[in-house]
Design an enzyme around this catalytic site. Structure first.
Site, short mmCIF file in Angstrom:
data_model
loop_
_atom_site.label_atom_id
_atom_site.label_comp_id
_atom_site.label_asym_id
_atom_site.label_seq_id
_atom_site.Cartn_x
_atom_site.Cartn_y
_atom_site.Cartn_z
N ASP A 146 0.75 -1.07 -0.10
CA ASP A 146 -0.26 0.05 -0.03
C ASP A 146 0.92 1.31 -0.09
O ASP A 146 1.74 1.36 0.89
CB ASP A 146 -0.93 -0.03 1.32
CG ASP A 146 -1.97 0.92 1.10
OD1 ASP A 146 -2.79 0.71 0.38
OD2 ASP A 146 -1.91 1.94 2.03
N GLU A 155 1.46 -0.67 -5.11
CA GLU A 155 0.36 0.30 -5.49
C GLU A 155 0.54 1.67 -5.39
O GLU A 155 0.65 2.55 -4.36
CB GLU A 155 -0.90 -0.11 -4.16
CG GLU A 155 -2.19 0.55 -4.35
CD GLU A 155 -2.53 1.91 -3.50
OE1 GLU A 155 -3.50 2.36 -3.54
OE2 GLU A 155 -1.59 2.07 -2.74
#
Length: 688
Positions: free
Chosen positions: A394, A423
């Site tokens: 993330d 990401e």
């Protein structure tokens, strides 16, 4: 002597006897390895040159991770003068090394000279020296060739003065002789090029279909219709449907205890009600942190049972690796130095003005890096030791890139199969910087590319950076509900899935996409109404399928088409074809190993039928201009006979019936495959 001149000895060390420039693949001046996977066709090219008119050739020298050395003849390119190319297919995982050796090719020089002189009408007497020189060259070549019969015969004929000149010369310039010399070349002035690296990962790093689901939403509803929190047992049951659709990897958002301090309510409100589950990205509570399970899901044993079931189905489980903490994460008390402490003594929460994330504390990587790095590595290896080999990271672009380089390299020292997906919806230097630092895959800006021009540029860019970055094209995420999906209806979902599944060997779907979920929280927002990030979202996929309100059959078909067409499993070659309709895009992909060729035609307008005449770039798919050939639509099963001419071939796509053709083309002949693998390099000039 001018003061700014370089010393002669330095100049001599920089300029070799023969020129070797622009070696590709090469990343950041050979300081970092290029990327490849096992079984991938990897093109290598270089610019080689020398003084004068004598021929220069090149050899690709490969050293496998196990130390085996292989030499591959390089061919002169058709599309770029002075460039040579070769392809190789790594069959072994690990760090490969390669270099390009340039060398003077006396046989090619001799062949070129005598053919021109004979064509110009020169006599046998005028060619006496050439014949003698050729005989000497053949003698040298024979001495180094294990089975020199073809060369011996050519030399004998060359020395036979009873034959006409043309007959004496012909065997020495024949294709048979050239084939033997390609394998056992006579080389002079051999010049070694610089050594470069290629990191070859397992194939799943490049070829994979992802499906994202929230384990906590798999519990269904109770008798009153209220959502029931999922467990690892209900998650395991949900995997059967995902496997049946042909997906390879199932990605779970964070599965850890969720913070209770400043917990977010439904639709991101700041005043949660009793029973609100909060955002799973607010990691940590009294129940533990990044190495603990949300108690509502179950314990480690139940997780491992779910993992066993996934393995039985052929699915790989990917976990979210989000380096941030809720205010009640154990780190907040035990390691405040991991965070930014404000002058008033409080820890700073995350902000992306005007957005505020009061339920999340970002980490500070500069306060106590040695202790923080060690703790993060410990946590990550806990999951690796449980059998997790894929992580979706993330927001990695908000953490130092040198940290990622260190962490990924350290993990790969013992576990080279671990895949990291970045990401990172951010600017290209950051995206590609993370890829170069070691990330196996990356999110992209595909979601926002909707027009034909945007998609064409995007598709070409994917190929340009294939040595650096592997794009994972997610059609949607819990954060991204693009306007095209909000407004386009089922056809928009189908066409976007087609593009994602065929433009890249990596693509992904967030659960609910197959149900055409399209309601935003507000007009102009890309956030879902009743977002699953903040509440349970049980879905009745079976009921939707029964009433024909599901994209599930089409997603299944797309994954089947990808698995049965190797062309859709490679990233390094794509060709866009001409059709005079901006609402239709057409592109082909070819696998240089198998010869499989696929042509994708997509209607970009989900509201109206579009048609046009599609003109095939014949050489890019191994066809001859004007050739008639058969195409087989993998979507409908229909077959057509087309012609590769300037008139084109008629296509018509009605969104209520079919948004795309995925045509299987005739297999590319073996002799043309390698040229297609390197032609793409000559079309683009991105040098990361």
């Amino acid at each position: 002597m001018r003061q700014d001149c370089w010393p002669a000895e330095r100049v001599s060390n920089m300029v070799a006897r023969l020129g070797i420039d622009d070696v590709r693949p090469q990343i950041s001046g050979r300081t970092l390895p290029a990327k490849a996977v096992v079984g991938e066709v990897v093109p290598v090219s270089a610019l080689v040159w020398r003084e004068g008119h004598d021929a220069v050739s090149a050899t690709l020298v490969l050293i496998s991770p196990s130390g085996e050395q292989t030499r591959v003849p390089m061919q002169q390119e058709v599309y770029r003068p002075d460039y040579v190319h070769a392809v190789f297919i790594p069959r072994e995982q690990g760090l490969w090394r390669f270099r390009v050796d340039a060398w003077s090719d006396p046989m090619a020089t001799w062949r070129n000279a005598v053919e021109k002189k004979v064509a110009a009408g020169q006599t046998e007497a005028q060619l006496a020296n050439d014949i003698a020189h050729g005989a000497d060259l053949f003698a040298a070549a024979i001495a180094q060739t294990p089975s020199p019969g073809v060369l011996e015969a050519a030399r004998a004929t060359l020395l036979d003065a009873s034959l006409p000149l043309a007959e004496r010369i012909a065997p020495g310039t024949s294709a048979e002789v050239q084939a033997v010399l390609a394998e056992y070349p006579l080389r002079e002035l051999v010049t070694r090029g610089p050594i470069a690296d290629i990191l070859v990962e397992r194939r799943a790093a490049l070829v994979n279909s992802w499906y994202e689901l929230f384990p906590r939403s798999t519990g269904g509803v109770d008798t009153q219709g209220n959502p029931v929190h999922g467990t690892w047992a209900t998650t395991a049951a949900a995997l059967d449907r995902v496997a049946a659709m042909g997906f390879d990897t199932v990605y779970f958002p964070p599965i850890h205890p969720i913070g209770e301090v400043n917990r977010k309510g439904r639709n991101n409100t700041l005043d949660p009600e009793d029973g609100d589950v909060g955002s799973p990205w607010a990691i940590g509570s009294k129940h533990g942190g990044h190495d603990a399970f949300d108690p509502a899901l179950g314990d480690e044993d139940a997780f491992l049972d779910m993992m066993d079931h996934a393995n039985e189905l052929g699915l790989e489980i990917a976990l979210d690796f989000a380096l941030q903490a809720a205010p009640d994460h154990p780190w907040a008390k035990q390691h405040p130095e991991f965070f930014t402490v404000l002058p008033d003594g409080t820890i700073a929460y995350a902000e992306n003005p005007p957005k505020k994330y009061q339920d999340i504390y970002p980490l500070n990587f500069d306060n106590a890096p040695e202790a923080l790095y060690a703790e993060i590595y410990r946590v990550l290896m806990y999951w690796v030791d449980l059998g997790v080999t894929t992580f979706r990271v993330d927001n990695p672009h908000t953490k130092p890139v040198n940290f990622w380089h260190w962490l990924i390299a350290k993990v790969h020292e013992t576990d080279p199969d671990v895949i990291f997906l970045a990401e990172a919806f951010t600017r290209p230097p950051r995206m590609y910087g993370l890829s170069k630092a070691g990330f196996s895959q990356s999110y992209t800006h595909f979601t926002w590319k909707t027009t034909k021009a945007e998609l064409t540029d995007f598709g070409q860019l994917l190929v340009d950076v294939a040595d650096v970055s592997r794009p994972n094209l997610f059609v949607n995420t819990p954060d991204i509900l693009h306007a095209s999906l909000q407004e386009g209806g089922p056809a928009a979902f189908a066409l976007r899935a087609t593009l994602a599944a065929t433009l890249s060997p990596l693509w992904g779907v967030y659960s609910g996409y197959e149900l055409y979920e399209s309601r935003p929280v507000a007009e102009g927002s890309e956030e879902y109404l009743d977002s699953e990030k903040y509440q349970l979202r049980p879905r009745d996929f079976g009921a939707a399928l029964e009433r024909g309100a599901s994209l599930e059959p089409y997603l299944t078909l797309l994954n089947h088409i990808r698995r049965t067409n190797p062309a859709l499993q490679q990233l390094r070659q794509i060709r866009f074809h001409d059709i005079a309709n901006d609402k239709i895009i057409a592109y082909s992909k070819v696998d240089a190993d198998s010869g499989n060729a696929v042509l994708v035609v997509v209607n970009l307008d989900p509201h109206a039928t579009q048609e046009g005449m599609l003109r095939i770039d014949a050489p890019s798919v191994g066809l001859n201009p004007g050739e008639t050939f058969d195409v087989h639509d993998q979507v409908t099963g229909e077959r057509y006979t087309w012609t590769a001419n300037d008139t084109g071939n008629f296509v018509r796509l009605a969104p209520e019936k079919n948004v795309a053709h995925i045509f299987r083309l005739p297999e590319v002949p073996q002799a043309r495959r390698e040229a297609l693998a390197y032609r793409q390099i000559s079309d683009h000039d991105y040098r990361p």
